[in-house]
Design an enzyme around this catalytic site. Structure first.
Site, short mmCIF file in Angstrom:
data_model
loop_
_atom_site.label_atom_id
_atom_site.label_comp_id
_atom_site.label_asym_id
_atom_site.label_seq_id
_atom_site.Cartn_x
_atom_site.Cartn_y
_atom_site.Cartn_z
N ARG A 103 -28.32 0.54 44.29
CA ARG A 103 -27.86 0.41 45.69
C ARG A 103 -29.07 -0.08 46.48
O ARG A 103 -30.07 0.65 46.61
CB ARG A 103 -27.37 1.77 46.22
CG ARG A 103 -27.20 1.79 47.71
CD ARG A 103 -26.42 2.99 48.21
NE ARG A 103 -25.02 2.86 47.89
CZ ARG A 103 -24.07 3.62 48.44
NH1 ARG A 103 -24.37 4.56 49.30
NH2 ARG A 103 -22.81 3.43 48.12
N HIS A 130 -19.73 -4.54 47.82
CA HIS A 130 -19.56 -3.17 47.30
C HIS A 130 -18.41 -3.19 46.29
O HIS A 130 -17.33 -2.66 46.53
CB HIS A 130 -19.27 -2.21 48.46
CG HIS A 130 -19.48 -0.76 48.13
ND1 HIS A 130 -19.93 -0.31 46.91
CD2 HIS A 130 -19.29 0.36 48.88
CE1 HIS A 130 -20.02 1.01 46.93
NE2 HIS A 130 -19.63 1.45 48.11
N GLN A 133 -16.47 0.09 44.95
CA GLN A 133 -15.56 0.69 45.93
C GLN A 133 -14.24 -0.08 45.98
O GLN A 133 -13.16 0.50 45.92
CB GLN A 133 -16.22 0.69 47.31
CG GLN A 133 -15.34 1.28 48.40
CD GLN A 133 -15.14 2.77 48.26
OE1 GLN A 133 -16.11 3.52 48.19
NE2 GLN A 133 -13.89 3.22 48.19
N ASP A 222 -14.00 0.75 58.11
CA ASP A 222 -15.31 1.17 57.62
C ASP A 222 -16.18 1.39 58.86
O ASP A 222 -15.80 0.99 59.97
CB ASP A 222 -15.88 0.04 56.71
CG ASP A 222 -17.24 0.37 56.11
OD1 ASP A 222 -17.65 1.54 56.12
OD2 ASP A 222 -17.91 -0.57 55.62
N CYS A 262 -13.58 3.69 53.11
CA CYS A 262 -14.46 3.92 51.96
C CYS A 262 -15.29 5.20 52.11
O CYS A 262 -15.78 5.73 51.13
CB CYS A 262 -15.35 2.72 51.73
SG CYS A 262 -16.26 2.20 53.21
N ARG A 290 -13.25 6.58 42.53
CA ARG A 290 -14.56 6.00 42.23
C ARG A 290 -15.03 6.49 40.85
O ARG A 290 -15.60 5.73 40.07
CB ARG A 290 -15.59 6.41 43.29
CG ARG A 290 -15.36 5.82 44.67
CD ARG A 290 -15.68 4.35 44.73
NE ARG A 290 -17.05 4.05 44.33
CZ ARG A 290 -18.12 4.17 45.12
NH1 ARG A 290 -17.98 4.55 46.36
NH2 ARG A 290 -19.33 3.85 44.68
N1 CP Z 1 -18.17 4.91 49.78
C1 CP Z 1 -19.42 5.12 49.34
O1 CP Z 1 -20.01 4.28 48.68
O2 CP Z 1 -19.93 6.34 49.69
P1 CP Z 1 -21.46 6.79 49.58
O3 CP Z 1 -22.23 5.94 50.55
O4 CP Z 1 -21.46 8.25 49.95
O5 CP Z 1 -21.91 6.57 48.18
N1 NVA Z 2 -20.49 -0.77 55.03
C1 NVA Z 2 -21.01 0.53 54.72
C2 NVA Z 2 -20.34 1.04 53.47
C3 NVA Z 2 -20.73 2.45 53.09
C4 NVA Z 2 -20.08 2.91 51.83
C5 NVA Z 2 -22.51 0.46 54.55
O1 NVA Z 2 -23.00 -0.47 53.92
O2 NVA Z 2 -23.21 1.35 55.06
#
Ligand code: CP
Ligand code: NVA
Length: 309
Positions: A103, A130, A133, A222, A262, A290
């Site tokens: 990430r 992502h 997700q 989101d 999400c 997930r």
């Molecule tokens: N939706 C998602 O990726 O959640 P987290 O940021 O908690 O991993």
């Molecule tokens: N768009 C959000 C998604 C979190 C799961 C971010 O990148 O923070």
């Protein structure tokens, strides 16, 4: 040759459906009491430059359930690209582990990890995409509705990593996807034009909330400010305020429309509490899935015999 999952556009149609079917099988069989120790002795390195609840717990738990082990690397541990180049991190990890999950802030870091590692790399969220997700979300919708391609899926919010991955999913699986956003937040024009160029699905972008959400089967939202954009939070709060998903938005959608997010969510910002906590909200189903989807992705990328499709 090793495969990576940096975004949905890298999959073939058969591979995407294969992953959704494998997720369903893993979920069903686990509920029936079966275990799937397909990756005994394998290790997954998990690189996190940003916070996480769902992604960290589902990848780590998933790897454990597959008989393997996960190593959690915090931002402070490896300081990706600062303590040493991303390419060196990738090359070193490749000598020890069987798969890398990351990430990151910039998508370039994920691409560099993939290019410099000899083991599969999975994008667990970058500023651009992502995929895990959105694949899990497609799995969730496929469990609840018969035919994904007949659904009108409307994402109300930012042209961000989530909406980009939805555009790619729509292009691959032939979905009907609309992004409803404030002017100036339409997302990456390259991602949009490449998705449209696939010629499959229908991908619309509009600033008109009422018109864009009318008759929708799914309303997705989101956060307005993604991780890494905190400096813009105030400006974004003002721009997105008219786009909050409320009871009125859901009433404008098709009868029985589903609400998706999400997570993490901010009640009173992108969505009202009554919608996200209401009976049409499937956010916890998304969250659970997930786990199953990512187990399918890991087992497929590591070519577990039992995961062939
Ligand atoms: N939706 C998602 O990726 O959640 P987290 O940021 O908690 O991993
Ligand atoms: N768009 C959000 C998604 C979190 C799961 C971010 O990148 O923070």
């Amino acid at each position: 040759m090793k495969r990576d999952l940096l975004d949905i556009s890298q999959l073939s149609v058969d591979e995407a459906w294969g992953l959704l079917e494998l997720s369903a099988r893993l979920k069903r069989e686990r509920r029936e009491g079966n275990s799937h120790r397909w990756l005994e002795g394998a290790t997954l390195a998990m690189i996190f430059e940003k916070p996480s609840l769902r992604t960290r717990v589902t990848f780590e738990t998933g790897m454990f359930q597959l008989g393997g082990h996960a190593v959690y690397l915090t931002p402070g541990d490896i300081q990706l690209g600062e303590r040493e180049p991303v390419s060196d991190v990738a090359a070193n990890l490749s000598r020890w582990v069987d798969c890398i999950m990351a990430r990151t802030f910039t998508h370039v870091s994920i691409e560099s990890l993939a290019a410099n590692s000899t083991v599969p790399v999975i994008n667990a969220l970058s500023d651009l995409f992502h995929p895990c997700q959105v694949l899990a979300d497609c799995f969730t919708l496929s469990e609840l509705r018969e035919d994904l391609s007949r659904l009108r899926i409307v994402f109300v919010g930012d042209g961000n990593n989530m909406s980009h991955s939805w555009m790619n999913a729509a292009a691959l699986l032939g979905l009907d996807f609309t992004l409803v956003c404030p002017p100036g937040y339409e997302g990456d024009s390259g991602v949009l034009s490449r998705a449209r160029a696939c010629g499959k699905g229908r991908i619309e972008v509009t600033n008109d909330l009422a018109q864009g959400t009318r008759g929708a089967d799914v309303i997705y939202t989101d956060v307005w400010t993604s991780m890494g954009q905190e400096d813009e939070a105030e400006k974004r709060r003002r721009a997105f305020a008219p786009y909050q998903v409320t009871r009125k938005t859901m009433d404008n959608a098709a009868p029985g429309a589903l609400f998706m997010h999400c997570l993490p969510a901010h009640r009173g910002e992108e969505v009202s509490a009554e919608v996200i906590d209401g009976s049409n909200s499937i956010v916890l189903e998304q969250s659970e899935n997930r786990l199953h989807l990512q187990k399918a992705v890991i087992a497929w990328l590591l070519q577990a015999e039992e995961a062939r499709f």
